[in-house]
Design a protein around this motif. Structure first.
Motif, short mmCIF file in Angstrom:
data_model
loop_
_atom_site.label_atom_id
_atom_site.label_comp_id
_atom_site.label_asym_id
_atom_site.label_seq_id
_atom_site.Cartn_x
_atom_site.Cartn_y
_atom_site.Cartn_z
N ASP A 65 0.84 -1.34 -0.09
CA ASP A 65 0.20 -0.22 -0.04
C ASP A 65 0.99 1.31 0.04
OD1 ASP A 65 -2.87 1.02 0.21
OD2 ASP A 65 -1.71 2.01 2.27
N ALA A 66 1.92 1.13 0.78
CA ALA A 66 2.79 2.57 0.90
C ALA A 66 3.48 2.57 -0.36
CB ALA A 66 3.86 2.22 2.14
N GLU A 67 3.88 1.22 -1.03
CA GLU A 67 4.63 1.75 -2.31
C GLU A 67 3.90 2.00 -3.44
OE1 GLU A 67 7.86 1.29 -4.82
OE2 GLU A 67 7.64 1.90 -2.82
N ALA A 68 2.28 1.60 -3.26
CA ALA A 68 1.47 2.07 -4.45
C ALA A 68 1.17 3.52 -4.23
CB ALA A 68 0.20 1.09 -4.24
N GLU A 69 1.02 4.10 -2.96
CA GLU A 69 0.75 5.39 -2.78
C GLU A 69 2.04 6.21 -3.22
OE1 GLU A 69 -0.60 8.53 0.71
OE2 GLU A 69 0.15 6.53 1.26
N ARG A 70 3.29 5.67 -2.99
CA ARG A 70 4.50 6.53 -3.49
C ARG A 70 4.54 6.52 -4.97
NH1 ARG A 70 9.81 5.94 -5.22
NH2 ARG A 70 9.64 3.55 -5.44
N ARG A 75 -4.58 1.98 -4.97
CA ARG A 75 -4.13 1.21 -4.09
C ARG A 75 -5.26 -0.04 -3.74
NH1 ARG A 75 -3.42 6.03 0.20
NH2 ARG A 75 -3.61 4.21 1.60
N LYS A 76 -6.60 0.59 -4.25
CA LYS A 76 -7.51 -0.58 -4.02
C LYS A 76 -7.28 -1.67 -4.93
CE LYS A 76 -11.13 2.62 -2.47
NZ LYS A 76 -12.46 3.38 -2.70
N LEU A 77 -6.88 -1.36 -6.31
CA LEU A 77 -6.69 -2.31 -7.25
C LEU A 77 -5.54 -3.33 -6.55
CD1 LEU A 77 -6.74 -3.80 -10.09
CD2 LEU A 77 -5.12 -2.02 -10.89
N LEU A 78 -4.64 -2.71 -5.95
CA LEU A 78 -3.33 -3.63 -5.62
C LEU A 78 -3.88 -4.26 -4.23
CD1 LEU A 78 -0.17 -1.49 -6.20
CD2 LEU A 78 -1.06 -3.27 -7.41
N ASP A 79 -4.62 -3.84 -3.50
CA ASP A 79 -4.93 -4.40 -2.36
C ASP A 79 -5.93 -5.83 -2.87
OD1 ASP A 79 -5.69 -4.80 0.52
OD2 ASP A 79 -7.48 -4.62 -0.02
N ARG A 80 -6.59 -5.76 -3.85
CA ARG A 80 -7.28 -6.85 -4.45
C ARG A 80 -6.29 -7.85 -5.03
NH1 ARG A 80 -10.95 -2.88 -6.52
NH2 ARG A 80 -9.91 -3.41 -8.55
N ASP A 84 -5.32 -11.95 -3.45
CA ASP A 84 -5.16 -13.02 -4.05
C ASP A 84 -3.87 -13.69 -3.91
OD1 ASP A 84 -7.92 -12.97 -4.49
OD2 ASP A 84 -7.87 -12.27 -6.50
N LEU A 85 -2.83 -12.91 -4.26
CA LEU A 85 -1.62 -13.28 -4.52
C LEU A 85 -0.86 -14.07 -3.18
CD1 LEU A 85 1.15 -13.70 -5.64
CD2 LEU A 85 1.68 -11.45 -5.29
N ILE A 86 -1.62 -13.33 -1.99
CA ILE A 86 -0.94 -13.65 -0.46
C ILE A 86 -1.58 -15.04 -0.34
CG2 ILE A 86 -1.08 -13.32 1.75
CD1 ILE A 86 -0.49 -10.33 1.11
N GLU A 87 -2.88 -15.18 -0.45
CA GLU A 87 -3.67 -16.31 -0.15
C GLU A 87 -3.27 -17.55 -1.13
OE1 GLU A 87 -5.77 -17.07 2.23
OE2 GLU A 87 -5.37 -15.16 3.17
N THR A 88 -2.93 -17.33 -2.20
CA THR A 88 -2.44 -18.37 -3.14
C THR A 88 -1.21 -18.56 -2.73
OG1 THR A 88 -3.70 -17.48 -5.12
CG2 THR A 88 -1.71 -18.73 -5.57
N SER A 89 -0.28 -17.79 -2.26
CA SER A 89 1.01 -18.07 -1.99
C SER A 89 0.98 -18.96 -0.55
CB SER A 89 1.81 -16.71 -1.50
OG SER A 89 2.13 -16.08 -2.53
N ILE A 90 0.14 -18.53 0.29
CA ILE A 90 -0.12 -19.46 1.42
C ILE A 90 -0.62 -20.78 0.97
CG2 ILE A 90 -1.33 -19.82 3.47
CD1 ILE A 90 -1.69 -16.60 3.72
N ALA A 91 -1.42 -21.16 0.26
CA ALA A 91 -1.91 -22.32 -0.10
C ALA A 91 -0.92 -23.02 -0.84
CB ALA A 91 -2.97 -22.10 -1.22
N HIS A 92 -0.02 -22.25 -1.64
CA HIS A 92 1.21 -23.01 -2.11
C HIS A 92 2.07 -23.55 -1.06
CE1 HIS A 92 4.53 -23.79 -4.92
NE2 HIS A 92 5.25 -22.98 -4.06
#
Length: 102
Positions: A65-70, A75-80, A84-92
């Protein structure tokens, strides 16, 4: 293959598509690297319960979020995307943990 030009200099859809294709190749390479770190985490973490780390998830999202703002990125797009990326990473990571220690 068309020459890759910056988005602001694109004059045709061929240039746009070449640029998108180049970015997608870079994204795939970066995702391969990121998932390599998930493999390492699965190897290093002491137990299966350590795979899901809500503190770390929140930390990653805050940094993104901080990098997106910079950079002036939506930021909302990157949050979504990162949810997904984090949850996919956790599943992996769970899959890799189970496959190596199951």
């Amino acid at each position: 293959m068309s020459e890759v030009v910056s988005p602001e200099n694109c004059q045709s859809m061929d240039e746009v598509r070449a640029g998108v294709d180049a970015v997608d190749r870079d994204i795939v390479a970066l995702l391969k690297r990121r998932f390599g770190y998930m493999d390492a985490a699965a190897r290093i973490k002491p137990n299966r319960e350590a795979v899901r780390d809500e503190w770390r998830k929140a930390d990653v999202k805050a940094k993104v979020d901080a990098e997106a703002e910079r950079l002036g990125v939506d930021r909302k797009l990157l949050d979504r995307l990162y949810e997904d990326l984090i949850e996919t990473s956790i599943a992996h990571e769970f899959d890799r943990y189970d496959a190596t220690r199951g």
